[in-house]
Write a protein that holds these residues in place. Structure first.
Motif, PDB file in Angstrom:
ATOM      1  N   ILE A 159      44.094  43.301  50.218  1.00 37.49           N
ATOM      2  CA  ILE A 159      44.261  44.666  49.506  1.00 37.49           C
ATOM      3  C   ILE A 159      45.541  44.472  48.728  1.00 37.49           C
ATOM      4  O   ILE A 159      46.641  44.259  49.427  1.00 37.49           O
ATOM      5  CB  ILE A 159      44.242  45.901  50.458  1.00 37.49           C
ATOM      6  N   VAL A 160      45.651  44.329  47.430  1.00 32.89           N
ATOM      7  CA  VAL A 160      46.923  44.093  46.964  1.00 32.89           C
ATOM      8  C   VAL A 160      47.408  45.590  46.349  1.00 32.89           C
ATOM      9  O   VAL A 160      46.576  46.300  45.936  1.00 32.89           O
ATOM     10  CB  VAL A 160      46.693  43.240  45.411  1.00 32.89           C
ATOM     11  N   ARG A 174      43.892  42.682  40.841  1.00 31.08           N
ATOM     12  CA  ARG A 174      42.534  43.140  41.130  1.00 31.08           C
ATOM     13  C   ARG A 174      41.596  42.493  40.167  1.00 31.08           C
ATOM     14  O   ARG A 174      39.988  42.050  40.210  1.00 31.08           O
ATOM     15  CB  ARG A 174      42.371  44.356  41.596  1.00 31.08           C
ATOM     16  N   GLN A 175      41.800  43.026  38.624  1.00 31.62           N
ATOM     17  CA  GLN A 175      41.006  42.631  37.532  1.00 31.62           C
ATOM     18  C   GLN A 175      40.949  41.052  37.426  1.00 31.62           C
ATOM     19  O   GLN A 175      39.719  40.644  37.169  1.00 31.62           O
ATOM     20  CB  GLN A 175      41.643  42.926  36.346  1.00 31.62           C
ATOM     21  N   LYS A 176      42.001  40.403  37.494  1.00 34.49           N
ATOM     22  CA  LYS A 176      41.753  38.994  37.136  1.00 34.49           C
ATOM     23  C   LYS A 176      41.621  38.233  38.207  1.00 34.49           C
ATOM     24  O   LYS A 176      40.872  36.914  38.090  1.00 34.49           O
ATOM     25  CB  LYS A 176      43.364  38.415  36.549  1.00 34.49           C
ATOM     26  N   TYR A 177      41.786  38.387  39.615  1.00 36.64           N
ATOM     27  CA  TYR A 177      41.501  37.580  40.603  1.00 36.64           C
ATOM     28  C   TYR A 177      40.551  38.430  41.495  1.00 36.64           C
ATOM     29  O   TYR A 177      40.898  38.653  42.653  1.00 36.64           O
ATOM     30  CB  TYR A 177      42.646  36.831  41.354  1.00 36.64           C
ATOM     31  N   VAL A 180      39.783  36.884  44.796  1.00 39.31           N
ATOM     32  CA  VAL A 180      40.592  36.691  45.914  1.00 39.31           C
ATOM     33  C   VAL A 180      41.146  38.111  46.437  1.00 39.31           C
ATOM     34  O   VAL A 180      41.241  38.327  47.663  1.00 39.31           O
ATOM     35  CB  VAL A 180      42.090  36.146  45.304  1.00 39.31           C
ATOM     36  N   PHE A 181      41.165  39.126  45.704  1.00 43.60           N
ATOM     37  CA  PHE A 181      41.538  40.521  46.071  1.00 43.60           C
ATOM     38  C   PHE A 181      40.310  41.475  46.058  1.00 43.60           C
ATOM     39  O   PHE A 181      39.876  41.760  44.987  1.00 43.60           O
ATOM     40  CB  PHE A 181      42.691  41.081  45.237  1.00 43.60           C
ATOM     41  N   ARG A 405      37.020  48.976  42.732  1.00 41.75           N
ATOM     42  CA  ARG A 405      37.660  49.148  43.834  1.00 41.75           C
ATOM     43  C   ARG A 405      39.194  49.020  43.837  1.00 41.75           C
ATOM     44  O   ARG A 405      39.906  48.073  44.031  1.00 41.75           O
ATOM     45  CB  ARG A 405      37.166  47.903  44.977  1.00 41.75           C
ATOM     46  N   ALA A 406      39.719  49.770  42.837  1.00 36.81           N
ATOM     47  CA  ALA A 406      41.277  49.968  42.603  1.00 36.81           C
ATOM     48  C   ALA A 406      41.323  51.615  42.561  1.00 36.81           C
ATOM     49  O   ALA A 406      40.643  52.394  41.964  1.00 36.81           O
ATOM     50  CB  ALA A 406      41.321  49.404  41.149  1.00 36.81           C
TER      51      ALA A 406
END
Length: 475
Positions: A159-160, A174-177, A180-181, A405-406
């Protein structure tokens, strides 16, 4: 009250800093003072993620706590912004720290490259700042998360998180990776880069008027009086203003740059009051201004002098430019030049006085753009800045990003909402506008937090818990 705000901002005793002068694109909330329960550590980071043949690395500072971690639980990564990392954003006195503890999570706080002690090159020469960008910072975050997975055998969702500029970065991560996130939480994060951010001080006027409808008009009267005296260029009038504000001898109001510096300083003092809007602060500052015994201008000057006690106020533009041109002063707390580079290449966010604000139309965008060249070099032109801002918005979508999911939060008093989404982006990217609070209000706890702030924290935590549950159900 203004002095309380200044303690939370990057401001130096010589009156140089983010609140003053041409480079006042942000008023930045720092973590609460004190110690943290997180451990300080170092990560070997890549200098240039875009060139695999470039094998240079640097030491990137981070903080970690796993006191409440349960194997398989979530991993919270708080990204720092344009400040020195302290670990306080993940401490047990912070909202993110307490939320992670309740959700059995591990916690990391990662210092942004070029800020604090995380220095890729070791100096701040313009050419050395080449690797200071949103793209490189996002790659840092992704690389860090993957390396921590290897070291700690994490299997849970990442969770970033971030606040203000770093809240912007959290949403972009969250958009670009997205592989990962798993989710992101952006507290008062911007989403749109913008060169001429005149709306910020329009919101200053709106916030003042909401609490005291007479306050913006009184402030306008004071500004009009000051502008008229300075514009007259009569020696007696200039001396009157200089004496009223206790300006240093170096300050020269015959120079348009110095006059604009003073106008911006005054506007940003009140901008900070509204932006952070601690309970009772706006009304107290309006009362102080309007209850004075002098003219509107003299009362305003008293407020400014109380904000900068025991020093004269140096509003000499050339001195400020010289301060920012120092490319060797790499030291804790000295993060100005780096942030200037980002504003002049990919963000903008210049608090112009060119819109419908209480401060008049007295500081145009050209003042800031000229300052970019004066600090960084003549190649930093308006065309370069506009191209960089356009690229940022093209890459990440501005106010309407393609993200899920942001969760985003904003205080209704905060002028930064004008470069962020003010309503839900989509069903899986909600926006919470918290009424009658300021910038990043939910990050730390204060006495008598209003119920809407408490409710916002509860909604953030519930939403993130649901997304964590979705991750666990998929495995």
């Amino acid at each position: 009250m203004i002095q309380k705000i200044l303690l939370l901002l990057f401001v130096t005793s010589s009156a140089f800093g983010s609140l003053n002068g041409p480079f006042s694109p942000k008023s930045r909330l720092l973590p609460a003072a004190g110690t943290t329960d997180a451990e300080q550590l170092w990560h070997t980071q890549i200098v240039d993620h875009s060139r695999p043949l470039d094998t240079r690395t640097f030491s990137q500072r981070y903080f970690m706590t796993k006191d409440h971690y349960v194997q398989g639980g979530p991993i919270f990564l708080f990204l720092d912004g344009e400040w020195d990392a302290t670990g306080n954003y993940i401490s047990n006195t912070s909202f993110v720290g307490q939320m992670a503890a309740r959700l059995n999570g591990a916690l990391f706080e990662l210092e942004h490259r070029y800020y604090g002690l995380s220095q890729p090159i070791g100096d701040l020469e313009t050419e050395s700042l080449l690797y200071l960008s949103i793209d490189q910072a996002l790659a840092d975050a992704a690389d860090f998360a993957l390396k921590m997975n290897e070291i700690h055998n994490f299997t849970g969702p990442w969770i970033v998180c971030g606040t203000s500029y770093s809240g912007m970065i959290a949403g972009f991560a969250r958009q670009k990776y997205s592989h990962v996130f798993h989710a992101a939480y952006s507290s008062s994060g911007q989403q749109e880069a913008k060169v001429d951010f005149f709306e910020y001080h329009e919101m200053t006027g709106v916030g003042l008027a909401k609490v005291n409808p007479l306050c913006p008009g009184y402030l306008s009267a004071a500004m009009d009086e000051m502008v008229a005296l300075i514009s007259s260029q009569q020696p007696a009038s200039l001396q009157y203003v200089s004496t009223a504000f206790n300006l240093c001898p170096e300050s020269d109001l015959t120079l348009l740059t110095d006059a604009r510096y003073l106008y911006a300083l005054v506007a940003n003092l009140y901008g900070a009051v509204v932006q952070f809007a601690f309970p009772g602060m706006i009304s107290a500052e309006c009362d102080k201004l309007m209850d004075g015994t002098g003219t509107p201008l003299l009362n305003l000057a008293e407020v400014v002098k109380q904000a900068y006690p025991n020093i004269c106020l140096n509003v000499h533009y050339d001195d400020l430019m010289e301060f920012y041109r120092n490319s060797t002063a790499v030291a804790p707390g000295n993060n100005y030049r780096q942030y200037i580079y980002q504003t002049c290449t990919e963000l903008g966010w210049f608090f112009t006085l060119s819109g419908n604000s209480p401060f008049g139309n007295v500081v145009p965008v050209e003042y800031f753009i000229d300052s970019c060249a004066d600090v960084l070099g003549e190649q930093f032109s308006q065309a370069i800045l506009e191209a960089g801002v356009a690229r940022t918005n093209l890459e990440y979508g501005g106010k309407i990003p393609d993200v899920t999911r942001a969760i985003f939060t904003h205080g209704s008093f905060d002028g930064w909402t004008k470069v962020a989404a003010e309503a839900d982006i989509n069903a899986d990217a909600p926006v919470i506008v918290i009424q009658d609070v300021g910038h990043a209000a939910e990050q730390f706890f204060f006495e008598n937090d209003p119920p809407q702030l408490i409710a916002a924290r509860e909604r953030v935590e519930l939403t993130i818990a649901q997304w964590i549950s979705q991750f666990n159900q998929s495995f």
